[in-house]
Design an enzyme around this catalytic site. Structure first.
Site, PDB file in Angstrom:
ATOM      1  N   GLY A   1       0.713  -1.456   0.189  1.00  0.00           N
ATOM      2  CA  GLY A   1       0.081  -0.227   0.009  1.00  0.00           C
ATOM      3  C   GLY A   1       0.844   1.330   0.005  1.00  0.00           C
TER       4      GLY A   1
ATOM      5  N   ARG B   1      -4.884  -9.120  -9.128  1.00  0.00           N
ATOM      6  CA  ARG B   1      -6.032  -9.940  -9.861  1.00  0.00           C
ATOM      7  C   ARG B   1      -6.070  -9.401 -10.891  1.00  0.00           C
ATOM      8  NH1 ARG B   1      -6.520 -14.403  -7.713  1.00  0.00           N
ATOM      9  NH2 ARG B   1      -8.640 -14.624  -8.984  1.00  0.00           N
TER      10      ARG B   1
ATOM     11  N   ASN C   1      -4.291   1.689 -13.467  1.00  0.00           N
ATOM     12  CA  ASN C   1      -3.205   0.834 -12.967  1.00  0.00           C
ATOM     13  C   ASN C   1      -1.716   1.219 -13.016  1.00  0.00           C
ATOM     14  OD1 ASN C   1      -2.207  -1.883 -11.819  1.00  0.00           O
ATOM     15  ND2 ASN C   1      -1.661  -2.450 -14.006  1.00  0.00           N
TER      16      ASN C   1
ATOM     17  N   HIS D   1       2.077   0.142 -13.081  1.00  0.00           N
ATOM     18  CA  HIS D   1       2.808  -1.218 -13.200  1.00  0.00           C
ATOM     19  C   HIS D   1       4.586  -0.850 -13.325  1.00  0.00           C
ATOM     20  CE1 HIS D   1       3.609  -5.253 -15.208  1.00  0.00           C
ATOM     21  NE2 HIS D   1       4.609  -4.544 -15.865  1.00  0.00           N
TER      22      HIS D   1
HETATM   23  C1  GRF Z   1       3.782  -1.520  -7.369  1.00  0.00           C
HETATM   24  O1  GRF Z   1       5.261  -1.837  -7.639  1.00  0.00           O
HETATM   25  C2  GRF Z   1       3.008  -1.536  -8.514  1.00  0.00           C
HETATM   26  O2  GRF Z   1       3.672  -1.058  -9.493  1.00  0.00           O
HETATM   27  C3  GRF Z   1       2.504  -3.002  -8.648  1.00  0.00           C
HETATM   28  O3  GRF Z   1       2.458  -3.617  -7.343  1.00  0.00           O
HETATM   29  C4  GRF Z   1       3.504  -2.792  -6.534  1.00  0.00           C
HETATM   30  C5  GRF Z   1       2.461  -2.357  -5.276  1.00  0.00           C
HETATM   31  O4  GRF Z   1       3.208  -1.646  -4.284  1.00  0.00           O
HETATM   32  N1  GRF Z   1       1.339  -3.112  -9.544  1.00  0.00           N
HETATM   33  P1  GRF Z   1       2.470  -1.080  -3.001  1.00  0.00           P
HETATM   34  O5  GRF Z   1       1.544  -2.006  -2.351  1.00  0.00           O
HETATM   35  O6  GRF Z   1       1.788   0.208  -3.502  1.00  0.00           O
HETATM   36  O7  GRF Z   1       3.634  -0.748  -2.189  1.00  0.00           O
END
Ligand code: GRF
Length: 215
Positions: free
Chosen positions: A34, A113, A129, A131
């Site tokens: 998070g 998911r 999203n 990534h």
């Molecule tokens: C991030 O690196 C994001 O790009 C990926 O999952 C990770 C989530 O990290 N989809 P966090 O839970 O926000 O620390």
């Protein structure tokens, strides 16, 4: 905002995000730490992003993002995907909750998911999203590990709209950083996250300008 000289953020002058009135009503989907969720909150609290987080949905009762939400009194809903007979039934329930909470757009901030067309159609152009790679490179899971394995000298992150095909929707904003010779996977994951935190609200704002029809 300060940028490290070796980082490249596309559209780096976009320091002042557009204002939104009424404020954006966001719903967040998260499965893990998070830190991106908290970066959004911090942009809201620093008056950088005009938004309210109406709801956080998690699919893992043990994920640390729950504690972060509690700290800011953000309502959390736990939905166990294993209790649904299909991905689309699961997404129907997510949609029902998000609509009930009057959420206008959904941010997947570490949501582990795959979303179905049911949710995508209900929130067309309003699911965002983040990534950990410069898409279209290194789609799917373990993107940071993929970059290291390929001996890439540069990687980064992307905020994009969500389409049915994995990690393939319209790119909203990207940021890049050099990979150091001594970077372990753990270190690089954290370095990438640190630039994710700088661009996530930019991505949300770029998408929101479109659905709010703001120039
Ligand atoms: C991030 O690196 C994001 O790009 C990926 O999952 C990770 C989530 O990290 N989809 P966090 O839970 O926000 O620390």
């Amino acid at each position: 905002m300060n940028y490290n000289q070796s980082e490249l953020i596309i559209n780096p002058n976009f320091h002042d995000l557009p204002r939104f009135k009424p404020k954006l009503k966001l719903g967040i989907l998260a499965s893990g730490e998070g830190t991106n969720f908290e970066a959004i909150i911090s942009d809201i609290n620093n008056n950088r992003l005009d938004a309210i987080i109406n709801c956080l949905i998690v699919n893992n009762i043990h994920c640390p993002v729950i504690e972060r939400a509690k700290k800011y009194s953000i309502p959390v809903v736990f939905l166990n995907h294993k209790e649904f007979e299909s991905r689309s039934q699961f997404d129907k329930e997510i949609t029902r909750i998000m609509k009930h909470k009057r959420v206008e757009a959904i941010v997947m901030a570490g949501w582990m998911r795959i979303v179905t067309k049911y949710l995508i159609n209900e929130y067309k152009g309003r699911i965002i999203n983040i990534h950990p790679s410069i898409l279209p490179s290194y789609k799917g899971i373990n993107a940071v590990q993929q970059a290291l394995k390929n001996n890439s000298t540069i990687t980064g992150c992307t905020v994009h709209l969500v389409e049915e095909e994995l990690d393939s929707g319209e790119i909203l904003v990207q940021a890049a950083l050099p990979i150091n010779d001594f970077d372990t996977e753990e270190v690089l994951v954290e370095r990438v996250k640190s630039i994710e935190h700088k661009i996530i609200s930019m991505g949300i704002s770029i998408a929101a300008k479109k659905w709010r029809n703001q120039d």
